[in-house]
Motif scaffolding. Structure first.
Motif, short mmCIF file in Angstrom:
data_model
loop_
_atom_site.label_atom_id
_atom_site.label_comp_id
_atom_site.label_asym_id
_atom_site.label_seq_id
_atom_site.Cartn_x
_atom_site.Cartn_y
_atom_site.Cartn_z
N ALA A 290 50.01 -15.73 -12.13
CA ALA A 290 49.19 -16.42 -12.65
C ALA A 290 47.73 -16.38 -12.08
CB ALA A 290 49.46 -17.80 -12.65
N GLY A 291 47.46 -15.79 -10.90
CA GLY A 291 46.23 -15.62 -10.34
C GLY A 291 45.41 -14.55 -10.85
N PRO A 535 43.13 -25.01 -8.52
CA PRO A 535 42.85 -25.07 -10.03
C PRO A 535 41.92 -24.07 -10.48
CG PRO A 535 41.81 -26.68 -8.70
CD PRO A 535 42.46 -25.91 -7.67
N VAL A 536 42.14 -23.32 -11.58
CA VAL A 536 41.33 -22.24 -11.79
C VAL A 536 41.51 -22.02 -13.21
CG1 VAL A 536 40.49 -19.63 -11.73
CG2 VAL A 536 41.46 -20.77 -9.73
N ARG A 537 40.50 -22.41 -13.98
CA ARG A 537 40.34 -21.98 -15.60
C ARG A 537 41.32 -22.92 -16.43
NH1 ARG A 537 39.10 -15.65 -16.23
NH2 ARG A 537 37.03 -15.52 -15.44
N GLY A 538 41.63 -24.14 -15.82
CA GLY A 538 42.39 -24.90 -16.59
C GLY A 538 44.05 -24.66 -16.17
N ARG A 539 44.11 -23.81 -15.02
CA ARG A 539 45.61 -23.44 -14.83
C ARG A 539 45.62 -23.78 -13.32
NH1 ARG A 539 46.11 -17.84 -17.31
NH2 ARG A 539 44.14 -18.52 -18.30
N THR A 540 46.78 -23.88 -12.69
CA THR A 540 46.82 -24.18 -11.41
C THR A 540 47.49 -22.72 -10.72
OG1 THR A 540 47.28 -26.55 -11.44
CG2 THR A 540 47.87 -25.25 -9.60
#
Length: 654
Positions: A290-291, A535-540
């Motif tokens: 996800a990163g 927490p980045v751009r609304g995701r973890t």
């Protein structure tokens, strides 16, 4: 002082002024605490500082360096000094690179320095708090210079060896060294040896003396260049990404036969984080795919991702950008930069009679092309799919997830092209005849060159006007409440520290509106457990460790003190003034002893802690040895290079 010496002094002074203009607010007392940047009065050589904790060693060796030095010097002052020196070194290094490779006069050198210092990459990484990455960025022009000098010294030694083995013939000419063969920064073409046709006496006695002298100077130059490369790689190795940037630059520039030695130096400079990765095992775990999408490069207004990368911008965090980059000025500034770079592109790509000089120029241009394309391709659907597979299956590939970091590789080539573009524009405007050698275009009037340089500097700086004064005042020092020192003094027993509220980022009343990394891991003498979740751009984006996540979950559901103790937790710190989840932790805290409390912080002792998670003494010794090796390169490399340069100058005078 000679004209060349004056030019160097002016370029160094210009770079220093530019660095201070950018970092001026940090000259006030206090500590840098902004997003990923955390400086503290004192930090400690914990397992995490050595890279032996649960999380991947991303802050190695910077944390260990601060832990050692902050015992003698205030840690906040250290971080601010490193940042100021790094920005100065980036600008002056670009000027030196233009002087060495292009024989550029003062005006074009200052244009090159401006490109290196006053650009969106510096602004965005400064606002993101990546002060150690900027140290790696600053090492790139110096790494390129060292690579060029290594190539030149190797060529000179090979030529001298051939000439020394050749039989002397009447009428022979003593050899000439090539420009830069001495291998010393700023000593271009200073070691020339020429002679007239040899007489009968010369053939029989001393015809070979110039060959021997040139060989000795080439040897001194080689030592200096290797020492300079060692120092540059160590400076870049303050952070793993910086080490990758400098390593890629060095490997692209040195001779093929010099690659093994360059690789050994790179491994030594990268030893702290490589050893920590091997010993902790954290690097063996794949990163969260996800990163890739979370940290993908971002298109700016009117530019798209490719245009942003080409303009040295496009960081993933839209909040870590100057206000000017959210307006049409972003497109205007990028267009100006690319036009200036394009003016000098042909001169950089085709100029240079010296093959080593030409190779270095073209290699830097190729690195720049890759650096611009990589983030843009990484932001496409298929590019993200490829990178997601990579980080999920290849340990350590998580270093590639923030692709925009690698735009830094374009800076040396951009600086060279901008300097050449200044010279080209001045030559055209002066309307002088094109009397030019392969290495140094001639014909531009000095006054015209100076005027063009001033115009170029203004055009580069004005669209990014808000980089000045700490990016518009956003980069400024903060003051910690006295309670932090009180908490640190009271942690006098075993066990790791768990922190509430959950998560790694904080918003304190004294730190401004931007979220900041929790300072607890660098403020406290025991290891602080952190999940590594971002927490980045609304995701973890998940971290690599598991124990910290287990401890946090236990606290938030109100688990027992005995369970905490079994997990190796000896202390719980509650940071009261920052938002975040507390869950049912009050149930757990009611069962443990409170040892400190004020309006900001509360510290609790967990009884019966079972120590676990700490590295063995052997692991700590190996990690410490790796840091000592890195530190020795950082200090001894520049000293050895300067010493060899001084010996060279002494021999040249004699």
């Amino acid at each position: 002082m000679s004209g060349s010496g004056r030019d160097r002094a002016v370029a160094a002074g210009y770079s220093a002024v530019g660095s201070l203009v950018v970092t001026a607010p940090l000259l006030a007392p206090g500590y840098l605490l902004l997003r990923d940047a955390v400086s503290t009065p004192r930090s400690y050589p914990t397992d995490s500082a050595l890279g032996l904790g649960d999380a991947a060693p991303r802050a190695v060796p910077q944390d260990a360096l601060l832990a050692v030095l902050s015992a003698f010097i205030d840690g906040g002052l250290l971080v601010k000094a490193i940042l100021v020196v790094a920005l100065w070194a980036a600008a002056y290094g670009a000027a030196a690179l233009a002087r060495e490779l292009l024989r550029a006069s003062l005006g074009p050198q200052l244009v090159a320095a401006t490109v290196a210092l006053w650009n969106p990459y510096v602004a965005e990484r400064l606002l993101q708090g990546h002060w150690s990455l900027l140290a790696g960025y600053a090492a790139l022009p110096w790494t390129a210079l060292a690579g060029y000098h290594l190539r030149s010294a190797s060529t000179a030694k090979r030529r001298n060896r051939i000439l020394s083995n050749a039989p002397a013939q009447p009428g022979s000419i003593a050899p000439q060294s090539t420009p830069g063969s001495a291998g010393h920064p700023g000593e271009a073409a200073s070691a020339e040896y020429s002679g007239s046709p040899a007489s009968a006496d010369t053939v029989g006695s001393g015809w070979w003396l110039p060959v021997v002298t040139a060989a000795r100077h080439a040897s001194v130059g080689t030592i200096s260049a290797w020492a300079a490369l060692a120092g540059s790689l160590a400076a870049a190795g303050l952070t793993p990404t910086g080490a990758l940037l400098a390593g890629a630059t060095a490997f692209a520039l040195v001779h093929r036969r010099q690659l093994p030695a360059a690789l050994v130096l790179w491994l030594a400079a990268s030893a702290p984080w490589l050893v920590a990765t091997a010993l902790s095992g954290a690097g063996a775990e794949p990163s969260d795919p996800a990163g890739i999408a979370a940290f993908a490069a971002r298109g700016e207004p009117g530019l798209g991702t490719l245009g942003s990368s080409a303009g040295l911008g496009g960081i993933w965090n839209a909040e870590a950008v100057p206000d000017s980059r959210t307006t049409p000025l972003a497109a205007i500034g990028t267009l100006v930069l690319l036009v200036i770079v394009a003016l000098g592109l042909r001169a950089v790509a085709t100029g240079g009679a010296d093959p080593d000089n030409r190779h270095v120029r073209r290699a830097l241009l190729l690195l720049a092309a890759v650096a611009v394309l990589f983030p843009a391709l990484g932001a496409t659907a298929w590019g993200m799919s490829a990178l997601e597979w990579l980080v999920a299956h290849v340990p350590g590939a998580g270093l590639l997830r923030d692709t925009q970091k690698y735009v830094a590789l374009a800076m040396p080539a951009y600086a060279l092209c901008a300097a050449a573009g200044c010279a080209v524009a001045a030559r055209c405007l002066s309307n002088a005849p094109r009397r030019e050698s392969a290495d140094r275009p001639a014909g531009a009037l000095p006054a015209v060159t100076s005027t063009v340089a001033v115009v170029f500097v203004a055009l580069l700086a004005l669209p990014l006007y808000d980089l000045a004064w700490g990016a518009g005042g956003a980069v400024r020092p903060v003051r910690y409440p006295a309670g932090w020192q009180q908490v640190a003094d009271r942690i006098d027993g075993p066990g790791d520290v768990a922190v509430l509220p959950g998560g790694m980022f904080r918003k304190f009343r004294y730190s401004g509106t931007a979220p900041v990394l929790d300072p607890a891991p660098r403020m406290l003498p025991n290891d602080v457990l952190q999940t590594g979740e971002l927490p980045v751009r609304g995701r973890t984006v998940s971290g690599e460790g598991t124990r910290a996540r287990e401890v946090e979950t236990l606290l938030l559901r109100g688990g027992s003190a005995a369970e905490l103790a079994r997990l190796g937790v000896g202390w719980v710190l509650v940071e009261r003034t920052t938002p975040g989840p507390h869950g049912e932790s009050a149930v757990t805290l009611a069962r443990v002893e409170q040892v400190y409390e004020d309006a900001d912080l509360a510290l609790y002792r967990v009884p019966g802690v079972v120590e676990r998670g700490r590295s063995t003494t052997a692991h700590r010794c190996v990690a410490a040895a790796a840091h000592v090796l890195w530190g020795a390169m950082l200090v001894a490399g520049p000293l050895a290079a300067l010493g060899a340069r001084a010996r060279f100058r002494s021999r040249t005078r004699n």
